[in-house]
Enzyme design. Structure first.
Site, mmCIF file in Angstrom:
data_model
loop_
_atom_site.group_PDB
_atom_site.id
_atom_site.type_symbol
_atom_site.label_atom_id
_atom_site.label_comp_id
_atom_site.label_asym_id
_atom_site.label_seq_id
_atom_site.Cartn_x
_atom_site.Cartn_y
_atom_site.Cartn_z
ATOM 1 N N LYS A 1 78.151 -48.144 -31.258
ATOM 2 C CA LYS A 1 77.597 -47.742 -29.656
ATOM 3 C C LYS A 1 76.944 -48.859 -28.895
ATOM 4 C CE LYS A 1 79.849 -43.854 -30.270
ATOM 5 N NZ LYS A 1 79.404 -42.365 -30.204
ATOM 6 N N THR B 1 75.854 -32.879 -26.953
ATOM 7 C CA THR B 1 77.296 -32.585 -26.898
ATOM 8 C C THR B 1 78.003 -33.546 -27.724
ATOM 9 O OG1 THR B 1 77.219 -31.013 -25.202
ATOM 10 C CG2 THR B 1 79.585 -31.800 -26.216
ATOM 11 N N GLU C 1 74.465 -32.521 -19.476
ATOM 12 C CA GLU C 1 73.679 -33.427 -20.217
ATOM 13 C C GLU C 1 72.250 -34.140 -19.601
ATOM 14 O OE1 GLU C 1 77.037 -34.629 -23.630
ATOM 15 O OE2 GLU C 1 76.588 -35.860 -21.912
ATOM 16 N N SER D 1 80.337 -35.365 -31.592
ATOM 17 C CA SER D 1 80.489 -35.157 -33.034
ATOM 18 C C SER D 1 79.119 -35.483 -33.716
ATOM 19 C CB SER D 1 81.523 -36.017 -33.473
ATOM 20 O OG SER D 1 81.359 -37.348 -33.138
ATOM 21 N N ALA E 1 75.874 -40.686 -27.538
ATOM 22 C CA ALA E 1 76.147 -41.507 -26.426
ATOM 23 C C ALA E 1 77.374 -42.248 -26.649
ATOM 24 C CB ALA E 1 74.970 -42.558 -25.921
ATOM 25 N N GLY F 1 81.842 -38.786 -22.902
ATOM 26 C CA GLY F 1 83.102 -38.913 -23.605
ATOM 27 C C GLY F 1 83.559 -37.475 -23.903
ATOM 28 N N GLY F 2 82.878 -36.622 -23.983
ATOM 29 C CA GLY F 2 83.113 -35.404 -24.219
ATOM 30 C C GLY F 2 83.192 -34.621 -22.856
#
Ligand code: 5RP
Length: 221
Positions: free
Chosen positions: A125, A32, A107, A34, A87, A100-101
């Site tokens: 990251k 999940t 996940e 961007s 990540a 973050g999402g």
């Protein structure tokens, strides 16, 4: 190269990495976010080369289906060949902060079900010590106060992600200012808090490989 271009380029590198590992029977686990959205778009170009996918969120399932890619319930999938996800932070041991999402629990479940976990990130990251970004913790709503107090006793500063519920109907506490020197111990300690469903440290099961896109190109470790 912008961060968005790096994410797209990491996703394309992930596709090149997984393609030779796939057969017509393969199930691909899809994360999940961007970066993963770029991966989903790339995956659509080889949809005849695998059987179906399992998604870690409703948002990713919807994007996969828009591309005409079959999405299975995890319990209907015999074996997941590979799981691909982004990540929020990655260290040299391939341990991660994710969530973050807000999709961290699903996940972690899909990652644990896969033979291989390919993590795709842009250079921003990569960190020496996990904890620069807040650590997401999924909590049963009635345990918000109890869990927040326990997280404070571990040295963090939890903040309730207001107006947000996970796909599982739970809340997220984002824990600020935790320097996570020992990720496995921290993952276990937070899992032991009553009311915590899951936390965003992925250390007990780290990524199998990390693909990083930066200004100087792609590298993996
Ligand atoms: C979602 C996640 C994402 O993988 C993580 O937040 C990275 O997102 P992005 O690719 O948008 O930077 O863990 O729960």
């Amino acid at each position: 190269m912008t961060q968005e271009q790096q994410k797209r380029s990491a996703a394309q590198a992930a596709l090149a990495y997984i393609e030779p590992r796939l057969s017509r029977k393969s199930i691909v686990g899809v994360g999940t976010g961007s970066t993963t959205n770029h991966f989903i778009d790339a995956l659509a170009t080889i949809r005849h080369k695998f059987d179906a996918t399992v998604a870690s969120s409703q948002a990713s399932a919807a994007r996969l289906q828009e591309h005409g890619i079959a999405v299975l319930d995890l319990n209907a999938a015999a074996e997941i060949t590979v799981y691909v996800d982004g990540a929020d932070e990655v260290n040299a041991a391939r341990e991660l902060i994710k969530g973050g999402g807000g999709a961290l629990t699903r996940e972690k479940i899909v990652a644990a079900s896969a033979a291989e976990f390919v993590c795709v990130v842009d250079e921003s990251k990569v960190v020496d010590v996990l904890g620069k970004c807040p650590l997401p913790v999924e909590v049963i709503p009635m345990a918000r106060g109890l869990a927040a107090r326990a997280l404070r006793s571990l040295g963090g500063h939890p903040a309730w992600r207001e107006n947000f519920l996970t796909d599982n109907g739970n809340i997220i506490l984002d824990v600020h200012e935790l320097m996570i020197e020992e990720p496995q111990a921290m993952e276990e300690a937070i899992n032991n808090i009553v009311g915590v469903v899951c936390n965003g440290v992925f250390a007990a099961q780290a990524a199998s490989v990390v693909i990083v896109a930066g200004a100087s190109g792609i590298r993996q470790f």
